[in-house]
Design a protein around this motif. Structure first.
Motif, PDB file in Angstrom:
ATOM      1  N   ASP A 104      -4.278  -0.600   2.507  1.00 57.22           N
ATOM      2  CA  ASP A 104      -3.226   0.382   2.743  1.00 57.22           C
ATOM      3  C   ASP A 104      -2.320   0.454   1.523  1.00 57.22           C
ATOM      4  OD1 ASP A 104      -1.083   1.944   4.176  1.00 57.22           O
ATOM      5  OD2 ASP A 104      -2.425   1.489   5.845  1.00 57.22           O
TER       6      ASP A 104
ATOM      7  N   ARG B 244       6.621   1.214  15.719  1.00 56.34           N
ATOM      8  CA  ARG B 244       5.301   1.728  16.111  1.00 56.34           C
ATOM      9  C   ARG B 244       4.429   0.614  16.664  1.00 56.34           C
ATOM     10  NH1 ARG B 244       3.330   3.484  10.157  1.00 56.34           N
ATOM     11  NH2 ARG B 244       3.390   1.449   9.170  1.00 56.34           N
TER      12      ARG B 244
ATOM     13  N   SER C 276      -0.628   7.381   5.867  1.00 57.98           N
ATOM     14  CA  SER C 276      -1.625   6.671   6.682  1.00 57.98           C
ATOM     15  C   SER C 276      -2.259   7.553   7.736  1.00 57.98           C
ATOM     16  CB  SER C 276      -0.965   5.502   7.410  1.00 57.98           C
ATOM     17  OG  SER C 276      -0.624   4.500   6.519  1.00 57.98           O
TER      18      SER C 276
ATOM     19  N   VAL D 176       6.244  13.173   5.610  1.00 57.08           N
ATOM     20  CA  VAL D 176       5.275  12.260   6.225  1.00 57.08           C
ATOM     21  C   VAL D 176       5.398  12.313   7.752  1.00 57.08           C
ATOM     22  CG1 VAL D 176       4.588   9.838   6.463  1.00 57.08           C
ATOM     23  CG2 VAL D 176       5.205  10.750   4.217  1.00 57.08           C
ATOM     24  N   HIS D 177       6.626  12.200   8.237  1.00 56.53           N
ATOM     25  CA  HIS D 177       6.873  12.228   9.687  1.00 56.53           C
ATOM     26  C   HIS D 177       7.567  13.518  10.119  1.00 56.53           C
ATOM     27  CE1 HIS D 177       5.909   7.921  10.416  1.00 56.53           C
ATOM     28  NE2 HIS D 177       6.328   7.793   9.168  1.00 56.53           N
TER      29      HIS D 177
HETATM   30  O1  LIG Z   1       5.805   5.167   8.599  1.00 57.87           O
HETATM   31  C1  LIG Z   1       5.857   4.605   7.506  1.00 57.87           C
HETATM   32  O2  LIG Z   1       5.916   3.365   7.375  1.00 57.87           O
HETATM   33  C2  LIG Z   1       5.923   5.464   6.267  1.00 57.87           C
HETATM   34  O3  LIG Z   1       6.680   6.605   6.524  1.00 57.87           O
HETATM   35  C3  LIG Z   1       4.562   5.893   5.852  1.00 57.87           C
HETATM   36  O4  LIG Z   1       3.689   4.811   5.707  1.00 57.87           O
HETATM   37  P1  LIG Z   1       2.203   4.858   6.236  1.00 57.87           P
HETATM   38  O5  LIG Z   1       1.774   6.297   6.172  1.00 57.87           O
HETATM   39  O6  LIG Z   1       1.453   4.008   5.243  1.00 57.87           O
HETATM   40  O7  LIG Z   1       2.181   4.304   7.600  1.00 57.87           O
END
Ligand SMILES: O=C(O)[C@H](O)COP(=O)(O)O
Ligand SMILES: [Mn+2]
Ligand SMILES: [Mn+2]
Length: 564
Positions: A33, A218, A86, A144-145
């Motif tokens: 990762d 998460r 990710s 990303v989110h």
């Molecule tokens: O959620 C997270 O930790 C980051 O915003 C993105 O990281 P990840 O895509 O590697 O989970």
């Protein structure tokens, strides 16, 4: 033609045999990762770290190591300025095709106005006349989110569709964007809300906190994170209260060691010291993030009547919708504004249905990446008799620069044992170190992290050697290979005190993919007609290594078999 039987238009899960590659080889699939490829320099932690295993793959046979794209359109993001992440990375790796992802689907729904015609919007709109609309989400332009411009567009949209009262519950970022950028984002949002107030809409920020400490946990790593958010957002209670969000963020950031990711929860109060926006009966709530992993837990707290993860104290009767549906299997949440990408017929499902016994493992913080994301945002097994998914508990309540080796060794041991047991045809892992420690911005710790990940790879490759198997080592996006913010020409940027600006986020860099092992047929090599290949090309490649042709609509395999 793999997915259809010859002479029949009936769909079939049966994959065609690969004309040359044998079945029955054990295949280890390793996802590092946050491990991109970048030029060697002092901010490239992968380069500085002692990584003999990954170096030997890179410096080994030239036709068994290459780079693939892991960002932008290659993984279904709106533009090539979008860094990989990710969710989209593992989706592409597992699904073998490029899907328009949440970020883009929300963009399209907002642009076309379709978002306002859907069932989800109508459901929240029912509360506009007499209730408050609460918007909870990550406040940044990280993409990303969530994205700030999507929030702005939604605010405009609801203001034109009868909303009377809006409360925004912000989560500051500093992880997908520079630390300290929260202040600017809050200022922008405050300006927008002031304009809404001029139009007669009662619109304010009601609460906030840093994303890693409030709400956005998460894979059930730490429910306290979600509880802190619940207390602030729903109950209107937090250890810190302020009259404005700008004051809140500035003051909390002034504390020693404070940063955007970990700001403590705060609540905005009025002149009578009363919280301006707790969530109460009759209100509507939207969670703004399009990405699933860090919204599933809060979605459960908001949606489930029966819930025992923490004491909610009060469970308001609300109309709740997600920006997207976050889990298609759980149908969570049941109301949503935009339909998620329909990722179906993933390689994991095909392979299991074609007899490939599968083992997947990571530690908690990335466990859903190699299972849920890999399988197209689907939780659970396809066939529990054929699969085993192992989650190693992550440390919780710490930032990972404190323990940069994380559980890399334990993950590698599980993978080694699974390989040596010969009970599985595919052994798949995610090694989180480069990413999770990279996000802390701690360069020294990230170097240790990269070394630990490299040692884990070695253990897995040694096991593959022992059983005569095949390995595929790749990554989901960049992070640890570049830890500094750069200008357009690539020069490190300095802040106003002359210090370099640390980059905590992912990057736009490509990632390596190495194949090999004693089970790899001599003559297998990378094709040279796919210079722009990306992560979505990996699934067909892995299917080939298991002795199958990939379905015809998958992105093409990276390999060919050259007869000697
Ligand atoms: O959620 C997270 O930790 C980051 O915003 C993105 O990281 P990840 O895509 O590697 O989970
Ligand atoms: Mn990742
Ligand atoms: Mn990351």
């Amino acid at each position: 033609m793999g997915e259809r039987e010859m002479g029949s238009s009936e769909f079939s899960w049966k994959l065609a045999d690969h004309p040359k590659l044998p079945k029955g080889k054990q295949v280890a699939v390793v996802v590092l990762d946050g491990w991109g490829e970048a030029s060697p320099n002092e901010y490239n932690c992968i380069h500085i770290a002692d990584t003999p295993t990954m170096d030997s793959l890179k410096n080994g046979a030239t036709n068994q190591w290459r780079l693939v794209k892991a960002h932008g359109k290659a993984v279904g993001l709106p533009t090539d300025d979008d860094m990989g992440n990710s969710e989209v990375g593992h989706n592409a790796l597992g699904a073998g095709r490029i899907y328009a992802q949440g970020a883009q689907l929300v963009d399209l729904a907002l642009e076309s106005g379709k978002i306002y015609e859907g069932e989800g919007f109508k459901y929240i709109q029912e509360c506009f006349e007499t209730g408050t609309l609460h918007l909870i989400g990550l406040l940044s332009d990280g993409g990303v989110h969530s994205r700030l411009d999507q929030l702005q567009s939604l605010l405009k949209g609801v203001s034109e569709r009868g909303v009377k009262r809006v409360r925004v519950h912000i989560l500051t970022d500093g992880r997908d964007v520079l630390d300290g950028s929260s202040v600017g984002f809050v200022e922008t949002l405050e300006n927008d809300l002031a304009k809404l107030r001029e139009k007669g809409i009662d619109a304010r920020i009601a609460s906030g906190g840093g994303r890693m400490y409030v709400t956005m946990d998460r894979y059930e790593n730490d429910w306290d994170v979600v509880k802190r958010g619940w207390d602030a957002q729903v109950l209107g209670k937090a250890p810190h209260t302020f009259k404005s969000a700008i004051e809140a963020v500035k003051k909390l950031r002034a504390e020693p060691k404070a940063n955007d990711q970990y700001l403590p929860p705060f609540v905005i109060i009025d002149e009578n010291e009363k919280p301006v926006g707790p969530i109460i009966d009759g209100d509507a709530v939207v969670t703004l993030n399009f990405r699933a992993d860090r919204m599933v837990m809060i979605a459960k707290a908001l949606e489930y009547e029966n819930f025992d993860k923490f004491d909610r104290v009060r469970y308001p009767k609300i109309h709740y919708a997600g920006m997207l549906q976050y889990d298609g299997e759980l149908k969570l949440p049941s109301h949503y504004l935009v339909s998620p990408p329909e990722i179906e017929r993933t390689s994991g499902e095909y392979l299991v249905k074609n007899g490939i016994r599968t083992f997947a493992c990571s530690e908690t913080v990335k466990f859903g990446h190699v299972t849920f994301f890999w399988n197209g945002n689907r939780s659970g097994y396809f066939n529990p008799d054929m699969e085993e998914y192992v989650e190693i508990p992550s440390d919780s309540g710490i930032t990972f620069n404190v323990k940069p080796k994380m559980k890399a060794l334990e993950i590698a041991e599980k993978a080694r044992d699974a390989i040596l047991s010969r009970k599985f045809d595919q052994v798949r892992v995610n090694l989180p170190n480069g990413d999770m420690v990279g996000h802390t911005g701690d360069i020294e710790a990230t170097i240790v992290a990269c070394k630990a990940a490299d040692e884990a790879v070695k253990m897995i490759l040694d096991a593959i050697d022992q059983v005569g198997g095949i390995y595929v080592v790749t990554a989901d996006h960049g992070n640890a290979e570049d830890m500094v913010k750069r200008d357009k020409s690539g020069k490190p940027l300095l802040d106003k005190n002359g210090n370099i600006q640390i980059l905590t986020s992912h990057t736009l860099q490509p990632v390596p993919i190495a194949i090999g092992g004693p089970g790899l047929l001599p003559g297998v090599s990378y094709r040279n007609d796919l210079p722009n290949a990306g992560l979505a090309n990996v699934a067909a490649t892995v299917m080939n290594l298991h002795g199958f042709e990939a379905p015809s609509d998958y992105e093409p395999t990276l390999i060919e078999v050259v007869d000697n």
